[in-house]
Design an enzyme around this catalytic site. Structure first.
Site, PDB file in Angstrom:
ATOM      1  N   LYS A  35       0.832  -1.217   0.000  1.00 27.59           N
ATOM      2  CA  LYS A  35       0.000   0.000   0.000  1.00 27.59           C
ATOM      3  C   LYS A  35       0.868   1.270   0.000  1.00 27.59           C
ATOM      4  O   LYS A  35       2.082   1.175   0.040  1.00 27.59           O
ATOM      5  CB  LYS A  35      -0.974  -0.042   1.189  1.00 27.59           C
ATOM      6  CG  LYS A  35      -1.842  -1.317   1.219  1.00 27.59           C
ATOM      7  CD  LYS A  35      -2.752  -1.442   0.002  1.00 27.59           C
ATOM      8  CE  LYS A  35      -3.300  -2.844  -0.222  1.00 27.59           C
ATOM      9  NZ  LYS A  35      -4.358  -3.285   0.651  1.00 27.59           N
TER      10      LYS A  35
HETATM   11  C1  LIG Z   1      -5.419  -4.379   0.887  1.00 28.86           C
HETATM   12  C2  LIG Z   1      -6.869  -4.204   0.868  1.00 28.86           C
HETATM   13  C3  LIG Z   1      -7.701  -4.639   1.907  1.00 28.86           C
HETATM   14  C4  LIG Z   1      -7.218  -5.488   3.025  1.00 28.86           C
HETATM   15  O1  LIG Z   1      -6.165  -4.965   3.750  1.00 28.86           O
HETATM   16  P1  LIG Z   1      -5.130  -5.957   4.465  1.00 28.86           P
HETATM   17  O2  LIG Z   1      -4.267  -5.014   5.226  1.00 28.86           O
HETATM   18  O3  LIG Z   1      -4.417  -6.699   3.396  1.00 28.86           O
HETATM   19  O4  LIG Z   1      -5.915  -6.848   5.359  1.00 28.86           O
HETATM   20  C5  LIG Z   1      -9.041  -4.332   1.857  1.00 28.86           C
HETATM   21  N1  LIG Z   1      -9.566  -3.652   0.834  1.00 28.86           N
HETATM   22  C6  LIG Z   1      -8.826  -3.241  -0.199  1.00 28.86           C
HETATM   23  C7  LIG Z   1      -9.465  -2.475  -1.297  1.00 28.86           C
HETATM   24  C8  LIG Z   1      -7.450  -3.521  -0.227  1.00 28.86           C
HETATM   25  O5  LIG Z   1      -6.716  -3.113  -1.268  1.00 28.86           O
END
Ligand SMILES: *Cc1c(COP(=O)(O)O)cnc(C)c1O
Length: 413
Positions: free
Chosen positions: A198
């Site tokens: 992210k």
């Molecule tokens: C990455 C992501 C999640 C989940 O987050 P994690 O930290 O991997 O549990 C949820 N929604 C979206 C749109 C994502 O890109």
């Protein structure tokens, strides 16, 4: 005729967000991490890093409260648990999102009801949401896919007119804005992820944000086994988990958060350079952003007219991958509802709960109900992008796409 591009163009290695090549972390993170370790306090119930992170991110967003937690999935679970649907209530969500946005709905005994997406922006729309609302709709979850804000003007107008709370999934949309206001502050709760790939990262981690005091209280409790810390007679007030972030993660998150604005800026600059280089390519469209939205490019997605190229989207993607551009045609490959958790209703033992409570219409996943979703997945080419791309990297990506696309261009078009 395809030419052998490897002869005319040097293949270069692009920075990856899965390792140090594409992640800007080092001394700032180390200094804070050492401080956390030397303090000997690694739980956020006593330490200062997670608290600082929450306070700073609340300031950045301009919201009343932020709580850190263990993942983006935990953040979304916490948000929904705060809204507290009855078993069998429905949560309207999107067919193109991370599974971490969907399983929390099932864990809270609610039914995910999928709205179709706009085949150009890949986001859900107010119109598609409205089509699937029912008496049982208890919340709307909006994913701002790839960092591109959904049309929050129309979505909030609809939600407010029906008094349905909105959870914004901003896992991919750090720093994005709509009408000048941060994404994550339109709905009742905004959720963020700090997963490895992210905008900013601690490997795993999450945050929830709200300005609603009641929701804030419930989210704080849900992250803490619903133990009433600080109350005169604390108890475990309701069913909840331990979703706390620890101080080691908090320390790294504090350092990363300080760089967020710069990362977002760089991503936007990189995307602008890509836009410029790819704007006029036949058969390919650059990302479409809502007129009031500011996209922060978790990924850079091209909209490809498969029919314009020999071998279509897959041939194009294959040739790019051969040249170290690790793009993903079709993003998640199939709509979320085609995954086994939905098709086989694999949940708790053999109970199929909570699907057993669902209206037939709510779990009817026939293809014809989702034309936008299938069109979107058939045309989206997801290109990686991170804060360490230099102008040279961007130009390599642009030039390679132009060459491959030109080579594969159908003679007739
Ligand atoms: C990455 C992501 C999640 C989940 O987050 P994690 O930290 O991997 O549990 C949820 N929604 C979206 C749109 C994502 O890109």
């Amino acid at each position: 005729m395809a030419t052998d591009l490897t002869r005319e163009q040097e293949i270069i290695q692009l920075p990856s967000d899965q390792d140090a090549s594409g992640r800007d972390m080092g001394d700032d993170e180390i200094v804070k991490l050492v401080e956390a370790i030397e303090s000997g306090t690694l739980t956020s119930t006593k330490g200062k890093f997670v608290q600082n992170l929450e306070k700073k991110f609340a300031e950045i967003l301009g919201v009343g409260s932020v709580f850190a937690c263990s993942s983006g999935t935990a953040a979304l679970h916490t948000a929904l648990a705060a809204i507290d649907p009855e078993p069998g209530d429905e949560v309207v969500t999107t067919s193109i999102t991370d599974m971490g946005a969907l399983t929390p709905i099932l864990y809270q005994s609610a039914i995910p009801v999928f709205a179709d997406v706009d085949p150009q922006t890949y986001n859900i729309t107010a119109e598609a949401i409205e089509r699937v609302l029912s008496e049982k709709t208890k919340a709307i979850m909006v994913t701002h896919l790839f960092g591109n804000p959904a049309n929050m003007g129309e979505i909030m107008e609809l939600a407010q007119s029906r008094e349905i709370p909105v959870i914004e999934d901003c896992a991919q949309a750090f720093g994005a804005t709509y009408r000048g206001k941060p994404i994550g502050t339109f709905g009742d709760i905004g959720c963020f992820s700090l997963q490895q790939g992210k905008h900013i990262t601690t490997g795993e981690g999450g945050m929830v944000a709200t300005s609603d005091a009641k929701l804030a209280r419930r989210m704080f409790l849900f992250i803490n086994k619903a133990w009433g810390y600080g109350d005169s007679r604390p108890d475990h007030y309701f069913l909840a988990l331990n979703y706390r972030m620890n101080e080691l993660t908090g320390a790294v998150a504090c350092a990363q958060l300080e760089k967020l604005a710069e990362f977002v800026d760089r991503r936007r600059q990189i995307a602008a350079r890509m836009d410029k280089g790819l704007a006029d390519l036949p058969g390919i469209s650059i990302p479409r952003v809502e007129p009031d939205g500011v996209h922060t490019y978790w990924k850079y997605c091209l909209h490809v007219d498969s029919l314009a190229f020999d071998g279509g989207l897959d041939a194009l993607a294959g040739q790019l991958r051969e040249r170290n551009i690790f793009c993903a045609p079709r993003y998640i490959q199939k709509p979320a509802f085609e995954c086994e958790v939905f098709t086989k209703q694999c949940t708790f033992g053999n109970s199929r709960f909570p699907f057993t409570l669902a209206r037939a219409e709510a779990i009817d996943y026939r293809k014809e109900k989702f034309p936008g979703t299938y069109a979107a997945l058939a045309s989206v080419l997801v290109l990686p992008l991170n804060e360490r791309y230099t102008a040279e990297h961007v130009d390599y990506v642009v030039d390679t796409i132009c060459k491959v696309a030109t080579d594969l261009q159908k003679a007739s078009s």
